[in-house]
Design an enzyme around this catalytic site. Structure first.
Site, PDB file in Angstrom:
ATOM      1  N   HIS A   1       3.610  10.936   2.710  1.00  0.00           N
ATOM      2  CA  HIS A   1       3.155  11.938   1.737  1.00  0.00           C
ATOM      3  C   HIS A   1       3.998  13.212   1.780  1.00  0.00           C
ATOM      4  O   HIS A   1       4.287  13.804   0.744  1.00  0.00           O
ATOM      5  CB  HIS A   1       1.684  12.263   1.979  1.00  0.00           C
ATOM      6  CG  HIS A   1       0.793  11.072   1.868  1.00  0.00           C
ATOM      7  ND1 HIS A   1       0.672  10.330   0.712  1.00  0.00           N
ATOM      8  CD2 HIS A   1      -0.017  10.463   2.772  1.00  0.00           C
ATOM      9  CE1 HIS A   1      -0.169   9.331   0.918  1.00  0.00           C
ATOM     10  NE2 HIS A   1      -0.596   9.391   2.155  1.00  0.00           N
TER      11      HIS A   1
ATOM     12  N   ASP B   1       0.579   4.261  -2.597  1.00  0.00           N
ATOM     13  CA  ASP B   1       0.561   5.683  -2.216  1.00  0.00           C
ATOM     14  C   ASP B   1       1.647   6.466  -2.948  1.00  0.00           C
ATOM     15  O   ASP B   1       1.410   7.561  -3.460  1.00  0.00           O
ATOM     16  CB  ASP B   1       0.814   5.835  -0.708  1.00  0.00           C
ATOM     17  CG  ASP B   1      -0.450   5.713   0.131  1.00  0.00           C
ATOM     18  OD1 ASP B   1      -1.558   5.754  -0.433  1.00  0.00           O
ATOM     19  OD2 ASP B   1      -0.317   5.593   1.364  1.00  0.00           O
TER      20      ASP B   1
ATOM     21  N   HIS C   1       0.834  -1.210   0.000  1.00  0.00           N
ATOM     22  CA  HIS C   1       0.000   0.000   0.000  1.00  0.00           C
ATOM     23  C   HIS C   1       0.866   1.256   0.000  1.00  0.00           C
ATOM     24  O   HIS C   1       0.500   2.265  -0.613  1.00  0.00           O
ATOM     25  CB  HIS C   1      -0.980   0.041   1.176  1.00  0.00           C
ATOM     26  CG  HIS C   1      -1.882   1.230   1.076  1.00  0.00           C
ATOM     27  ND1 HIS C   1      -2.964   1.264   0.219  1.00  0.00           N
ATOM     28  CD2 HIS C   1      -1.818   2.461   1.640  1.00  0.00           C
ATOM     29  CE1 HIS C   1      -3.523   2.465   0.277  1.00  0.00           C
ATOM     30  NE2 HIS C   1      -2.852   3.206   1.135  1.00  0.00           N
TER      31      HIS C   1
END
Length: 303
Positions: A264, A241, A237
């Site tokens: 992020h 992302d 995952h």
């Protein structure tokens, strides 16, 4: 020639915002050549557009948020990951609220939507960004790096000191010349820890989160009845992302991304550093598709 791509038809879906808990209507629409991916807040009058570009990232707490003045669109990374994985260059993403719906917590439903809409090739060359030299950003023990690579490769390592994750694969490397984004990455779901959920909800985050749209982990194990979709779903995952965050460059990449505990915020710092260092990359097109190092961009024949 490798051509730019958009959607063949408009397609709609309804879901819930992971952090807001609000119902959201999502519409994906075709867009002209060189538009890029553009988010539109259709609930506002006049409609506000926010191009999916690194410079428009305003917040990176728990998700990637695009901003235009005081208007925002939260949690864009899973949809952008699907756009990247299917090689969509140009599309409008219309939303009825400030957050992209979480769907099942992966990019899988977005892949299905895009494939259902169909892909259409456009009469212009697809532009790729080719990495020419190493670019790295670090923050404490976290690190994110671009390296030259003839293809597209994403390597990631997580390091969670948690009884459930300690015993699972915490690193993965995916070379998309030989691995299918759709099969091997797109279905990996976001994950969260029970111990954090109370804190998040107090801060008005994860209000829409549940085992329906995330892997939920407590001290003893995975709470989802069906368990994991991949043995290494947690780190996969993070790769998903990263692919979504990297697509904020505005073009598909020819190069390798390596992340160690990156998230992020660091991903966006890396993009901004790369863009600023203009000798570290070049824009390329391919007149002859057989000379391109990227084949994962053609998983579905564009009609």
């Amino acid at each position: 020639m490798i051509k730019q791509r958009t959607l063949k038809n408009t397609i709609r879906a309804t879901g819930v915002g992971l952090h807001s808990g609000e119902k959201v209507y999502l519409t994906l629409k075709p867009a002209p050549v060189d538009t890029g991916i553009v988010f539109r807040r259709a609930d506002l009058d006049p409609v506000v557009e926010i191009p999916a570009r690194a410079a428009n990232v305003g917040e990176t707490t728990m998700s990637t948020t695009l901003v235009n003045g005081d208007v925002k669109v939260d949690t864009v990374e899973h949809l952008l990951s699907a756009m990247a994985g299917l090689g969509i260059d140009n599309a409008y993403v219309e939303l009825s609220a400030s957050e992209v719906p979480i769907m099942d917590g992966s990019a899988g439903p977005f892949v299905f939507l895009i494939q259902s809409a169909g892909l259409e090739e456009q009469d212009a060359a697809k532009k790729f960004i080719r990495i020419l030299r190493e670019v790295t950003v670090e923050e404490g023990d976290k690190r994110a790096t671009f390296l030259p690579f003839e293809g597209f490769k994403v390597s990631f390592e997580i390091d969670f000191d948690h009884p459930v994750l300690r015993n699972r694969t915490q690193s993965a490397s995916v070379d998309f010349s030989s691995t299918s984004f759709v099969k091997e990455v797109s279905r990996a779901r976001t994950f969260g820890f029970m111990r954090d959920i109370e804190y998040l909800r107090k801060h008005n985050l994860a209000l829409g989160g549940s085992v329906e749209n995330a892997i939920v982990v407590d001290e003893d194990g995975v709470l989802n009845e069906d368990g994991l979709r991949y043995e290494d779903e947690f780190v996969k995952h993070k790769i998903l992302d990263a692919i979504g965050d990297l697509y904020l460059l505005g073009n598909s990449l020819i190069g390798e991304f390596k992340g160690f505990k990156s998230g992020h915020a660091l991903n966006n710092q890396l993009l901004r550093k790369l863009i600023a260092e203009t000798d570290a990359w070049e824009v390329v097109t391919f007149e002859d598709a057989s000379t391109a190092p990227i084949s994962y961009m053609r998983p579905v024949a564009a009609v």
